[in-house]
Design a protein around this motif. Structure first.
Motif, short mmCIF file in Angstrom:
data_model
loop_
_atom_site.label_atom_id
_atom_site.label_comp_id
_atom_site.label_asym_id
_atom_site.label_seq_id
_atom_site.Cartn_x
_atom_site.Cartn_y
_atom_site.Cartn_z
N SER A 24 0.83 -1.22 0.00
CA SER A 24 0.00 0.00 0.00
C SER A 24 0.86 1.26 0.00
O SER A 24 0.51 2.26 -0.64
N GLY A 25 2.00 1.22 0.71
CA GLY A 25 2.91 2.36 0.72
C GLY A 25 3.53 2.59 -0.65
O GLY A 25 3.71 3.74 -1.09
N GLY A 26 3.85 1.49 -1.36
CA GLY A 26 4.38 1.62 -2.71
C GLY A 26 3.37 2.19 -3.67
O GLY A 26 3.71 3.01 -4.55
N GLU A 27 2.11 1.81 -3.52
CA GLU A 27 1.06 2.36 -4.39
C GLU A 27 0.89 3.86 -4.14
O GLU A 27 0.70 4.64 -5.08
N LEU A 28 0.96 4.26 -2.86
CA LEU A 28 0.88 5.68 -2.54
C LEU A 28 2.04 6.44 -3.18
O LEU A 28 1.86 7.51 -3.78
N ALA A 29 3.25 5.90 -3.07
CA ALA A 29 4.42 6.56 -3.66
C ALA A 29 4.31 6.65 -5.17
O ALA A 29 4.71 7.65 -5.79
#
Length: 626
Positions: free
Chosen positions: A170-175
């Protein structure tokens, strides 16, 4: 130097990151003749450590067993580590720093520096960094990224420093979303973790960008699935098992050298070239050994799914067995366990006593024993763990959103293939907490239902049956008289003489005390098969179900009259009242409850009319033969 127990405090006690650290620490401990205890600090059922924050974990769990403590990043607050140091336990942190503690890190900076240099060699200059900057090790990776750019004459672009918010997909998708919004998009990105990289690749490809054609991507961790992605993920290999082993070795050194200065150790990392950085595809390294390994991993994950399914049915299904007995552990990979619940449900002190409410397998005779949480788990569990075979003792809190129940300990294999939080201990603790919550809720509902039923059927002042319950008892007595020849019963209706005077002179509270005392005297005089009811005011009914002989009702009537007219001690003074009693006898079940009550009431009225002034009176109503 062997025979010691070292503890690992970790947000989770399994998974491809925490489990690998624990596994490496376990091997290092066993090689020295020591053993490992893994303690989960997050509440069971937590989704991930980043979003949960630092757990509110304060209790000195197992401190009585431990010779030292490893603290994985995100496991406990610094105050907990300071308390352990003050108690004489050396502390080594993993992946973060705490005052006064030694620490073990991966060479985060060096690994990322090599990755950035590799991207520069591919011709990239607009290189982004995406990671969860709240973590110390991710900040070190950022330093490696910045130093590599500066060394090659490039200024780290502020608009390409992206805080992912967590270490997961989820953090990678946000980035990826932030990266796509940049006016001058990056041509390459280094991610703080492989999971960040996986989420980022998924999002940017969904937005129409090609990896590595439009965007080169490098991760960090070298998860087992990194090489099987399309494109395969270039990454920095962090040897988590070696980090755990280095931490145990450092902890043993601190234990052997009292007062030693805190030390810092770093474990080398390695950049792994694959497809996502722009290198030519090298294909999959297919070998028989690797194929067998992957098949074992698939079988392990399938077993984990089956265990979670069976646990859910066993602990949350409509069963009568008590989850505290731990029989459900047979569904898991654990082969022994112990459940300690806080005594009396109260947990005011840090080292509160636990009561052993369940053991698996049963028969070790520890059930019912009590011990402070600092001595939990029971020592015999350690003897059951074969450290050489990758087994350890695990402890997880048993706590839900509504209640802290206690601690669950189990002996089993260290799990390294699942994502963090999906391992057996976290799942077991969560389902057990839910089962205990549900059991308590059902018990409370049944208790409330019983209270409501009692309130509907009993007089609130005296606790005696009321008119509704009396009618049912009379109906049952009538049915018995109909079915069984010779079965007779009697109804006695009582009215206190002089009760109004007590109320008027002493007050209603004194009158209530008198009524309660009358109820207690009546109950004490009668058999369990008889019924004493209060109709209201100062009227009582006695049902004598099953008269042993002709005229027995008269003997009971006279005994009641004598007992109830004895003085009562109320508010320090003596109070006397009289009583009028009417009696009605059953006649083969052809009179209903209300008929008998009317007959008894008529007899009581006749007795009241005949009574001498300020004296007790009684009477009877002969049943009609019509």
């Amino acid at each position: 130097m062997g025979g010691r127990t070292f503890g690992v405090l970790s947000p989770f006690v399994g998974g491809d990151y925490y489990g690998t650290i624990i596994s490496g620490a376990n091997r290092a401990a066993v090689s020295r003749g020591d053993r490992l205890l893994a303690l989960q600090t997050l509440d069971p059922g937590s989704y991930n450590a980043d979003r949960s924050g630092i757990p509110d974990y304060r209790r000195p769990v197992a401190w009585g067993h431990l010779a030292g403590v490893l603290v994985v990043a995100g496991a406990v607050s610094e105050s907990y580590a300071q308390s352990a140091l003050a108690a004489g336990l050396p502390v080594v942190t993993i992946g973060h720093e705490m005052a006064g503690c030694s620490a073990v890190f991966a060479d985060n900076s060096g690994g990322v520096r090599a990755a950035v240099v590799h991207l520069i060699e591919h011709g990239h200059e607009r290189i982004a960094f995406a990671g969860h900057l709240a973590h110390h090790d991710v900040r070190e990776r950022l330093q490696g990224y910045e130093s590599a750019l500066i060394e090659h004459g490039l200024t780290p672009p502020p608009d390409l420093l992206l805080d992912a918010g967590d270490n997961h997909e989820s953090g990678g998708e946000l980035a990826a979303g932030l990266l796509s919004a940049s006016s001058r998009p990056a041509t390459a990105v280094v991610c703080g973790t492989d999971r960040n990289a996986i989420g980022l690749i998924r999002r940017v490809t969904g937005l129409g960008r090609r990896v590595p054609g439009d965007l080169a991507v490098i991760g960090f961790d070298d998860l087992a699935g990194a090489m099987y992605m399309r494109p395969s993920l270039s990454t920095v290999r962090q040897p988590s098992d070696l980090i755990g082993a280095a931490a145990i070795r450092l902890l043993a050194e601190l234990r052997a050298q009292a007062g030693a200065t805190p030390a810092v150790r770093r474990v080398p990392t390695t950049f792994v070239r694959r497809d996502s950085c722009g290198c030519p595809p090298s294909g999959l390294p297919i070998t028989e050994d690797l194929t067998r390994y992957l098949f074992d991993q698939v079988c392990s994950l399938q077993q984990t799914l089956n265990i979670q399914h069976e646990l859910g049915i066993d602990l949350l299904g409509a069963h009568d067995h008590d989850p505290r007995e731990l029989g459900w552990l047979k569904r898991t990979t654990a082969f022994a366990g112990s459940l300690g619940l806080w005594r009396d449900g109260a947990v005011p002190a840090l080292d509160t006593e636990l009561c052993i409410e369940g053991e698996y397998p049963a028969g070790r005779e520890s059930a019912g024993a009590t011990m402070p949480v600092s001595e939990f788990p029971p020592p015999e569990l350690f003897e059951l763990a074969d450290g050489m075979a990758g087994e350890a003792v695990f402890v997880v809190p048993v706590r839900s959103a509504t209640r802290d129940w206690g601690m669950l300990a189990a002996v089993g294999h260290i799990q390294q293939s699942t994502p963090p939080g999906s391992e057996m201990m976290n799942q077991s603790g969560a389902l057990l907490s839910a089962a205990l919550d549900r059991r308590a809720m059902v018990a409370a509902l049944r208790e409330q239902e019983q209270r409501l039923r009692d309130a509907a059927l009993h007089d609130p002042l005296t606790g005696l049956p009321n008119r509704v319950l009396l009618a049912d008892r009379l109906r049952q007595a009538g049915l018995r008289a109909t079915r069984k020849a010779g079965h007779r019963f009697a109804v006695l209706l009582l009215d206190l003489n002089g009760f109004k005077a007590v109320n008027d002179s002493l007050g209603h509270a004194a009158g209530d005390v008198l009524l309660i005392e009358v109820a207690q005297r009546l109950t004490a005089l009668l058999r369990e098969s008889d019924t004493v009811a209060r109709l209201g005011g100062d009227e009582f009914v006695v049902l004598l179900d099953g008269l042993p002989a002709e005229g027995a009702e008269k003997l009971v009537r006279d005994t009641i009259a004598a007992r109830l007219t004895e003085p009562y001690l109320i508010d320090g003074g003596r109070v006397s009242v009289g009583v009028s009693i009417g009696v009605a006898l059953s006649r083969g079940g052809d009179a209903g409850p209300e008929d008998l009550l009317r007959e008894a009431d008529a007899a009581m009225y006749q007795a009241k009319q005949r009574r001498p002034r300020a004296a007790t009176s009684s009477g009877s109503c002969r049943p009609s033969t019509r």
